[in-house]
Every structure is written in structure tokens, then in C-alpha cells.
Scaffold this active site. Structure first.
Site, PDB file in Angstrom:
ATOM      1  N   ASP A   1       0.867  -1.183   0.000  1.00 12.25           N
ATOM      2  CA  ASP A   1       0.000   0.000   0.000  1.00 12.25           C
ATOM      3  C   ASP A   1       0.905   1.235   0.000  1.00 12.25           C
ATOM      4  O   ASP A   1       1.588   1.503   0.991  1.00 12.25           O
ATOM      5  CB  ASP A   1      -0.883  -0.063   1.267  1.00 12.25           C
ATOM      6  CG  ASP A   1      -1.753   1.161   1.434  1.00 12.25           C
ATOM      7  OD1 ASP A   1      -1.548   2.168   0.719  1.00 12.25           O
ATOM      8  OD2 ASP A   1      -2.646   1.118   2.305  1.00 12.25           O
TER       9      ASP A   1
ATOM     10  N   ASN B   1       0.206   7.314  -9.089  1.00 11.86           N
ATOM     11  CA  ASN B   1      -1.038   7.093  -9.823  1.00 11.86           C
ATOM     12  C   ASN B   1      -2.112   6.390  -8.999  1.00 11.86           C
ATOM     13  O   ASN B   1      -3.302   6.544  -9.284  1.00 11.86           O
ATOM     14  CB  ASN B   1      -0.709   6.288 -11.091  1.00 11.86           C
ATOM     15  CG  ASN B   1      -1.935   5.643 -11.702  1.00 11.86           C
ATOM     16  OD1 ASN B   1      -2.716   6.293 -12.401  1.00 11.86           O
ATOM     17  ND2 ASN B   1      -2.150   4.355 -11.406  1.00 11.86           N
TER      18      ASN B   1
ATOM     19  N   TYR C   1     -12.870  12.796  -2.546  1.00  8.56           N
ATOM     20  CA  TYR C   1     -11.973  12.609  -3.701  1.00  8.56           C
ATOM     21  C   TYR C   1     -11.514  13.962  -4.271  1.00  8.56           C
ATOM     22  O   TYR C   1     -10.335  14.160  -4.572  1.00  8.56           O
ATOM     23  CB  TYR C   1     -12.723  11.794  -4.750  1.00  8.56           C
ATOM     24  CG  TYR C   1     -11.956  11.444  -5.994  1.00  8.56           C
ATOM     25  CD1 TYR C   1     -11.007  10.439  -6.000  1.00  8.56           C
ATOM     26  CD2 TYR C   1     -12.218  12.104  -7.199  1.00  8.56           C
ATOM     27  CE1 TYR C   1     -10.327  10.104  -7.159  1.00  8.56           C
ATOM     28  CE2 TYR C   1     -11.553  11.772  -8.365  1.00  8.56           C
ATOM     29  CZ  TYR C   1     -10.605  10.771  -8.345  1.00  8.56           C
ATOM     30  OH  TYR C   1      -9.939  10.443  -9.490  1.00  8.56           O
TER      31      TYR C   1
ATOM     32  N   LYS D   1      -7.789  15.374  -4.512  1.00 13.34           N
ATOM     33  CA  LYS D   1      -7.189  15.677  -5.812  1.00 13.34           C
ATOM     34  C   LYS D   1      -6.761  17.144  -5.926  1.00 13.34           C
ATOM     35  O   LYS D   1      -5.751  17.448  -6.568  1.00 13.34           O
ATOM     36  CB  LYS D   1      -8.166  15.305  -6.940  1.00 13.34           C
ATOM     37  CG  LYS D   1      -8.360  13.790  -7.110  1.00 13.34           C
ATOM     38  CD  LYS D   1      -7.042  13.071  -7.308  1.00 13.34           C
ATOM     39  CE  LYS D   1      -7.192  11.683  -7.919  1.00 13.34           C
ATOM     40  NZ  LYS D   1      -5.902  10.977  -8.013  1.00 13.34           N
TER      41      LYS D   1
HETATM   42  N1  LIG Z   1     -10.118   6.966 -14.943  1.00 17.37           N
HETATM   43  C1  LIG Z   1     -10.366   8.273 -14.927  1.00 17.37           C
HETATM   44  O1  LIG Z   1     -11.162   8.814 -15.732  1.00 17.37           O
HETATM   45  C2  LIG Z   1      -9.666   9.151 -13.933  1.00 17.37           C
HETATM   46  C3  LIG Z   1     -10.021  10.504 -13.862  1.00 17.37           C
HETATM   47  C4  LIG Z   1      -9.343  11.329 -12.994  1.00 17.37           C
HETATM   48  C5  LIG Z   1      -8.336  10.821 -12.195  1.00 17.37           C
HETATM   49  N2  LIG Z   1      -8.027   9.482 -12.250  1.00 17.37           N
HETATM   50  C6  LIG Z   1      -6.972   9.004 -11.379  1.00 17.37           C
HETATM   51  O2  LIG Z   1      -6.082   8.176 -12.110  1.00 17.37           O
HETATM   52  C7  LIG Z   1      -5.500   7.215 -11.234  1.00 17.37           C
HETATM   53  C8  LIG Z   1      -5.677   5.809 -11.804  1.00 17.37           C
HETATM   54  O3  LIG Z   1      -7.068   5.523 -11.851  1.00 17.37           O
HETATM   55  P1  LIG Z   1      -7.704   4.367 -12.750  1.00 17.37           P
HETATM   56  O4  LIG Z   1      -8.907   4.954 -13.382  1.00 17.37           O
HETATM   57  O5  LIG Z   1      -6.659   3.742 -13.586  1.00 17.37           O
HETATM   58  O6  LIG Z   1      -8.205   3.388 -11.589  1.00 17.37           O
HETATM   59  P2  LIG Z   1      -8.155   1.772 -11.457  1.00 17.37           P
HETATM   60  O7  LIG Z   1      -9.046   1.452 -10.303  1.00 17.37           O
HETATM   61  O8  LIG Z   1      -8.402   1.127 -12.766  1.00 17.37           O
HETATM   62  O9  LIG Z   1      -6.627   1.492 -11.067  1.00 17.37           O
HETATM   63  C9  LIG Z   1      -6.082   1.943  -9.858  1.00 17.37           C
HETATM   64  C10 LIG Z   1      -5.060   0.946  -9.369  1.00 17.37           C
HETATM   65  O10 LIG Z   1      -4.476   1.458  -8.161  1.00 17.37           O
HETATM   66  C11 LIG Z   1      -4.336   0.398  -7.243  1.00 17.37           C
HETATM   67  N3  LIG Z   1      -4.316   0.927  -5.881  1.00 17.37           N
HETATM   68  C12 LIG Z   1      -5.350   1.473  -5.204  1.00 17.37           C
HETATM   69  N4  LIG Z   1      -4.953   1.852  -3.982  1.00 17.37           N
HETATM   70  C13 LIG Z   1      -3.638   1.543  -3.886  1.00 17.37           C
HETATM   71  C14 LIG Z   1      -2.664   1.699  -2.866  1.00 17.37           C
HETATM   72  N5  LIG Z   1      -2.990   2.247  -1.689  1.00 17.37           N
HETATM   73  N6  LIG Z   1      -1.392   1.288  -3.104  1.00 17.37           N
HETATM   74  C15 LIG Z   1      -1.064   0.723  -4.294  1.00 17.37           C
HETATM   75  N7  LIG Z   1      -1.949   0.555  -5.300  1.00 17.37           N
HETATM   76  C16 LIG Z   1      -3.221   0.957  -5.093  1.00 17.37           C
HETATM   77  C17 LIG Z   1      -5.545  -0.488  -7.501  1.00 17.37           C
HETATM   78  O11 LIG Z   1      -5.351  -1.824  -7.003  1.00 17.37           O
HETATM   79  C18 LIG Z   1      -5.669  -0.417  -9.020  1.00 17.37           C
HETATM   80  O12 LIG Z   1      -4.949  -1.452  -9.668  1.00 17.37           O
HETATM   81  C19 LIG Z   1      -6.171   7.422  -9.869  1.00 17.37           C
HETATM   82  O13 LIG Z   1      -5.371   8.258  -9.067  1.00 17.37           O
HETATM   83  C20 LIG Z   1      -7.451   8.130 -10.236  1.00 17.37           C
HETATM   84  O14 LIG Z   1      -7.970   8.862  -9.156  1.00 17.37           O
HETATM   85  C21 LIG Z   1      -8.672   8.637 -13.096  1.00 17.37           C
END
Ligand SMILES: NC(=O)c1ccc[n+]([C@@H]2O[C@H](COP(=O)([O-])OP(=O)(O)OC[C@H]3O[C@@H](n4cnc5c(N)ncnc54)[C@H](O)[C@@H]3O)[C@@H](O)[C@H]2O)c1
Length: 296
Positions: A60, A87, A153, A157
Site C-alpha cells: 500500500d 497514480n 476525492y 485531488k
Molecule cells: N479513470 C479516470 O477517468 C480518472 C479521472 C481522474 C483521475 N483518475 C486518477 O487516475 C489514477 C488511476 O485511476 P484508474 O482509473 O486507472 O483506476 P483503477 O481502479 O483502474 O486502477 C487503480 C489501481 O491502483 C491500485 N491501488 C489502489 N490503492 C492503492 C494503494 N494504496 N497502493 C497501491 N496501489 C493501489 C488499484 O489496485 C488499481 O490497480 C487514480 O489516481 C485516479 O484517481 C482517473
């Protein structure tokens, strides 16, 4: 990224997976940071099968010990660290009145401590080693514009955007740059929100999570070392740049302290000069790229 070493947190799926694979494709050795070991091992196997170098860093990233181990893993395994992509993230959406302290704390911890802990460890390494470094943080339009149902969130952010700007200032003298992205893509996190918009196999799939990786890879490279403290919107083939919060109007009181009653009329002048409306607005409706205008 040839002969460079990068750590990506939350790289087992979604946007982080794409970033790890692209960094490796461009020549970097990658530590796939993940809390989910199976997901991490799959990405490592995919990178290695394609001829790249990668190891998993299970833990984590919002726990200081695990974050320090992640940075140490890059140095022990590959001899150095050149780039960190923060990320990892989670959602616990709920309107404020219904939001439990657990939902609040979980999101704040994973995002804010999950950025602080690996970044602190990496920056300490770069300072001590006298090496340049690159950091990419992951903010969100929810933090910049404010998305309904996401006080936890969005607050995290917005905090990440500020964190990134301040890290950029503090680490400038050590040759480390730090930028943040606000991505948008179809992932497990946004399940159902962004429909597939490609019309066929040949057509560009605008919301594909791998579309975020090329710009992040660029920010991780020496070619982007002069860019720091900036916030970029990244989705599809579009890369935007955000202007930081800027004061757009001012009212003053001839060098005297205001009386609260004065604002009953004076505040009208402030809003008139600013062009802003006084009430709550749906700022997300003003996004340049949103799922509604892209046929989700
Ligand atoms: N998808 C979008 O449209 C979007 C929009 C804005 C921001 N984001 C940001 O982009 C990033 C990636 O999001 P995503 O959409 O790929 O999500 P996702 O859920 O597909 O992937 C996130 C990954 O992070 C891992 N994770 C979560 N908590 C963790 C921790 N404490 N330590 C290690 N790993 C951890 C999860 O197991 C998962 O594999 C995030 O920070 C999210 O907030 C995504």
C-alpha cells in the site's frame, strides 16, 4: 527512457498499467507498484514478455514503510531511480451528508498520503544521490472543477495539485521536476461512465486508458526536465494545460477596515468585475472533454 528506472504506483490496471507498459516500451526498467499482487504480476509478465525489464513492488503506497520499500526496490533491483509516477487511487463516492468518516479517511489517505510517502522517499534519494529526477502526480478534474458526490476525492485531488506545485518549488534546486495530470479514461474506477466510442477496430478509442501514458512518459524524461509545477488535462489525443487559480477581480475600502454591512452592496461590484455568478455552479459542465459530448 533508455537506461532509466521508473516507479509507477497503482500500475496493476487502468491508467497506471498503461503508464508502466509505455515507460518500459520506451526503454525504462519499471517497478510496478500495486496493492493487488496478481494484477502487478500480470503487468510485470506482460512487460518482460515484450522484452522489457520490470519487477513488482507489492504494498500500500500510502503506508510509509511500503512506499520507502518501493523506492528502495528500484535502487536495489536496477541501481537507480529516475522517475516516479504517483497514480494509485480509489473512489468512495457519496454526498457529504451521507459520507462516513471511514469513506472520507480512506480516500484522503490513499491519494494524499499515497502521494506524500513515495514522493518524500524519492526526493530524499535524489537529494542524497545528487541525481536529477522526474515526478508525475495524478490529480483530477474533480479536484480542479469540483464533481458532485466527491467531496473526499475532490479535496484529495485538489490537494494533490497543490502538493505537486509545492514539490516543484522545493525540489527545483535539486534538479527534480514535478507535474500533475488530470486524466480521463475508461477504467475499473469509471466503470460505466465512459462508453466505448470507437466505431471499429481501426478507429481511435478516445477514452482508452493507454492514451494517457505517452504524455506521462514524456514528463518522466529528461526532454521535459524544464517543465515543472504545471497541471495538464490528458485524455484521448488531447493534452490541455490549466492556469492555476488566479485572482480575477478586487474591491478595496480606501485603506480602511471594512464594516460587514458594506459587503451587502460592495460584493455586487466584486462579482460584476469578475464576471462570476455568486451561486454554486456545475463547473464540470464546462469541461472541454466530457463523456456527454463524446457519446458515452
Ligand atoms: N479513470 C479516470 O477517468 C480518472 C479521472 C481522474 C483521475 N483518475 C486518477 O487516475 C489514477 C488511476 O485511476 P484508474 O482509473 O486507472 O483506476 P483503477 O481502479 O483502474 O486502477 C487503480 C489501481 O491502483 C491500485 N491501488 C489502489 N490503492 C492503492 C494503494 N494504496 N497502493 C497501491 N496501489 C493501489 C488499484 O489496485 C488499481 O490497480 C487514480 O489516481 C485516479 O484517481 C482517473
Amino acid at each position: 527512457m533508455q537506461d532509466k528506472v521508473a516507479v509507477v504506483t497503482g500500475a496493476g490496471r487502468g491508467i497506471g498499467r498503461g503508464e508502466a507498459i509505455e515507460l518500459a516500451r520506451q526503454g525504462a526498467a519499471v517497478v510496478v507498484g500495486e496493492v493487488d499482487a496478481d494484477a502487478a504480476n500480470e503487468v510485470v509478465a506482460e512487460i518482460v514478455a515484450a522484452g522489457g525489464s520490470a519487477v513488482a513492488g507489492i504494498g500500500d503506497c500510502s503506508e510509509v514503510d511500503a512506499a520507502e520499500a518501493l523506492i528502495k526496490r528500484a535502487i536495489d533491483e536496477f541501481g537507480q531511480l529516475d522517475a516516479l509516477v504517483n497514480n494509485a487511487g480509489i473512489l468512495r463516492d457519496r454526498t457529504l451528508i451521507k459520507m462516513t468518516p471511514e469513506e472520507w479517511d480512506a480516500v484522503i489517505k490513499v491519494h494524499l498520503r499515497g502521494h506524500y510517502a513515495p514522493t518524500r522517499a524519492a526526493c530524499e534519494y535524489w537529494k542524497t544521490a545528487g541525481r536529477p529526477g522526474h515526478i508525475v502526480c495524478t490529480a483530477s478534474t474533480s479536484g480542479i472543477m469540483g464533481n458532485f458526490g466527491q467531496t473526499n476525492y475532490g479535496a484529495a485531488k485538489a490537494g494533490i495539485a497543490a502538493f505537486s506545485v509545492i514539490v516543484a518549488q522545493e525540489m527545483k534546486k535539486y534538479g527534480v521536476n514535478c507535474n500533475a495530470i488530470a486524466p480521463a479514461a475508461r477504467t475499473r474506477m469509471t466503470e460505466g461512465a465512459y462508453g466505448e466510442i470507437a466505431g471499429g477496430e481501426e478507429e481511435f478509442d478516445f477514452w482508452h486508458p493507454d492514451n494517457v501514458a505517452p504524455f506521462v512518459t514524456y514528463l518522466c524524461s529528461d526532454a521535459a526536465a524544464q517543465i515543472s509545477g504545471k497541471i495538464f488535462g490528458v485524455q484521448g489525443d488531447a493534452v490541455e494545460i490549466y492556469r492555476p487559480h488566479t485572482s480575477v477581480a478586487v474591491i478595496t475600502n480606501d485603506g480602511k477596515r471594512w464594516d460587514p454591512n458594506d459587503f451587502i452592496t460592495a460584493s455586487e461590484a466584486l462579482f460584476a468585475e469578475s464576471g462570476l455568478t455568486p451561486g454554486a455552479e456545475n463547473m464540470m459542465a464546462k469541461l472541454r472533454y466530457s463523456m456527454t459530448d463524446r457519446g458515452a
